[in-house]
Design a protein around this motif. Structure first.
Motif, short mmCIF file in Angstrom:
data_model
loop_
_atom_site.label_atom_id
_atom_site.label_comp_id
_atom_site.label_asym_id
_atom_site.label_seq_id
_atom_site.Cartn_x
_atom_site.Cartn_y
_atom_site.Cartn_z
N ASP A 79 0.85 -1.20 0.00
CA ASP A 79 0.00 0.00 0.00
C ASP A 79 0.89 1.24 0.00
OD1 ASP A 79 -1.92 1.90 0.14
OD2 ASP A 79 -2.89 1.17 1.96
N LEU A 80 1.03 1.83 -1.16
CA LEU A 80 1.92 2.99 -1.31
C LEU A 80 1.36 4.24 -0.64
CD1 LEU A 80 2.89 2.47 -5.06
CD2 LEU A 80 4.35 2.09 -3.06
N THR A 81 0.08 4.27 -0.34
CA THR A 81 -0.52 5.47 0.26
C THR A 81 -0.27 5.55 1.76
OG1 THR A 81 -2.64 4.37 0.66
CG2 THR A 81 -2.34 5.45 -1.49
N ARG A 82 0.15 4.44 2.39
CA ARG A 82 0.31 4.44 3.84
C ARG A 82 1.72 4.16 4.30
NH1 ARG A 82 -4.97 0.64 5.17
NH2 ARG A 82 -6.52 1.97 4.12
N SER A 83 2.47 3.40 3.53
CA SER A 83 3.82 3.04 3.97
C SER A 83 4.65 2.67 2.74
CB SER A 83 3.79 1.86 4.95
OG SER A 83 3.37 0.68 4.27
N VAL A 84 5.93 2.45 2.97
CA VAL A 84 6.82 2.03 1.90
C VAL A 84 7.35 0.63 2.20
CG1 VAL A 84 7.49 4.33 1.17
CG2 VAL A 84 8.73 3.24 3.07
N ASP A 85 6.57 -0.16 2.94
CA ASP A 85 6.96 -1.53 3.22
C ASP A 85 7.13 -2.29 1.91
OD1 ASP A 85 6.83 -0.98 5.86
OD2 ASP A 85 4.91 -1.95 6.22
N LEU A 86 8.14 -3.15 1.88
CA LEU A 86 8.42 -3.94 0.69
C LEU A 86 8.46 -5.41 1.08
CD1 LEU A 86 9.11 -3.52 -2.36
CD2 LEU A 86 11.51 -3.77 -1.71
#
Length: 429
Positions: A79-86
């Protein structure tokens, strides 16, 4: 040349460094906007980003032997709108094919996945069977599969149609296989998949299984073939149910027109279940299948239609499939084997050499103890290929699951995607 002779030739080619080696690479970049609606709870929206590079080797060791190896790590931002977790899911596949004779094919395949993902994302993959989604949470996942297949096709015409059809269907992103009833097909495989680690296994218990199939067919007229299929699958869920299904079907396939095939099958299935700490049981169910498939003849396509008729023929570049199947299936959530009615509908149109449109849908109803579990998915896409090495696709999809099981989610998901695929020419080192 026998299969043993082809294997000996392959070993000699390997030791002598003979054959032609090609290196393949590519990348898929996808953006996905989706809305998730649980049956009980609040709706949620997300914007995903996916990058999946691909590296592969294609070694033609001899005219009769070919080997492939492919590695695809999928890097996903949930979810690019909330975090940059990969999160990363690693996928590897090894394949080998021996053709000791133009009519015979011996193939082996081994592959696996390991990494972090969620089952809703995995259920969107083309060609994936409809399975109960047991959890919506992200989890550590692992899977491995191995299959061996020996097949004899009924003549050069069937082989040519199969190859031509598979090429078009791949371009249309359709998981349709030409309905060729082989002279003989023997297959055996084993698989394991589930969560990795105690927390993930609690969400998705490890499942192990084996499967086997034997199919044989004979031509009774110029247009008709009859045959039989014997199939068996056995599964065991860790600390859960052990199930086995054996099916026997009689088959009939008829060429209705040059490009349209119809087929029907009917038989019976036996189911054996052994719950932990309970009493084993055996049941019997009917099995049946009806299908229609249209594949362009070998060589048919937009360019051929333009040359022969002066303008493109719509039907010359359309592939369709409709299948209705009734048979027992093992539920991924419980390990139980229950009767399942499954329908598949796919269609694809190669409008021009650069533009294509495809639609694929699948639905299933599983009967368990007087209650039904329903699952379906649908996807529509259009693709533009300005040059052979670049393809841009845009599309929409939908998923639904409804189940009476209290610990299994019921939900809807809808989304739209934009994908860019770069596939440069392979090269020889």
């Amino acid at each position: 040349m026998t299969v043993t002779g082809a294997a000996a030739l392959a070993l000699a080619s390997l030791l002598l460094g003979a054959g032609e080696l090609r290196v393949d690479s590519g990348v898929r970049i996808e953006g996905l906007a989706r809305q998730f609606s649980p049956e009980h709870g609040r709706d949620d929206r997300a914007l995903d980003g996916v990058v999946a590079p691909r590296a592969g080797l294609d070694w033609r060791a001899a005219p009769e032997l070919r080997l492939w190896a492919t590695y695809v790590p999928r890097l996903r931002a949930p979810d690019l709108t909330r975090s940059v977790d990969l999160v990363v899911l690693h996928t590897g596949v090894l394949r080998a094919e021996i053709r000791p004779d133009p009519a015979w094919r011996l193939a082996a395949r081994a592959g696996g996945e390991r990494g972090t993902t969620d089952l809703v994302t995995e259920s969107r993959a083309t060609g994936v069977e409809l399975q109960t989604i047991t959890t919506l949470r992200r989890l550590r996942y692992r899977a491995a599969r191995a299959d061996v297949e020996l097949e004899r096709l009924p003549g050069r015409r069937a082989q040519a149609q199969r190859l031509a059809g598979e090429g078009l269907l791949q371009a249309l992103h359709l998981a349709i296989h030409p309905p060729v009833l082989p002279d003989l097909r023997l297959a055996f495989g084993a698989f394991v998949d589930g969560g990795e680690g105690a927390a993930a296994e609690a969400l998705l218990p490890l499942e192990r299984g084996v499967r086997a199939e034997a199919t044989a067919g004979w031509s009774v007229t110029r247009l008709d073939r009859v045959g039989f299929r014997l199939a068996a699958v056995g599964t065991r869920i860790e600390r859960g149910m052990t199930s086995a299904i054996a099916t026997a079907d009689a088959l009939w396939r008829r060429r209705l027109t040059r490009e349209l095939d119809g087929w029907a099958g009917a038989g019976a299935a036996g189911v054996h279940e052994d719950p932990p700490g309970g009493t084993a049981s055996t049941r019997a169910f009917p099995s049946a299948e009806l299908g229609l498939a249209r594949l362009p003849s070998a060589g048919a396509g937009v360019e051929d239609a333009e040359a022969s008729a002066g303008r493109p023929s719509f039907l010359s570049a359309v592939a369709t499939l409709a299948v209705l199947r009734l048979a027992p299936a093992v539920d991924r959530a419980t390990g139980e084997a229950n009767p399942e009615l499954e329908g598949t509908l796919s269609a694809g149109w190669l409008a021009t050499p650069r533009w294509s449109l495809s639609l694929a849908g699948m639905g299933a109803v599983v009967r368990d103890g007087g209650e039904n579990t329903r699952r379906w998915r649908i996807e529509a896409r259009t693709s533009w290929t300005p040059v052979p090495t670049v393809q841009l696709s845009v599309g929409v999809y939908g998923l639904r699951q409804r189940t009476p099981m209290p610990d299994v989610p019921s939900f809807d998901e809808w989304g739209a995607f934009l994908a860019l695929e770069l596939d440069p020419p392979s090269w020889s080192p």
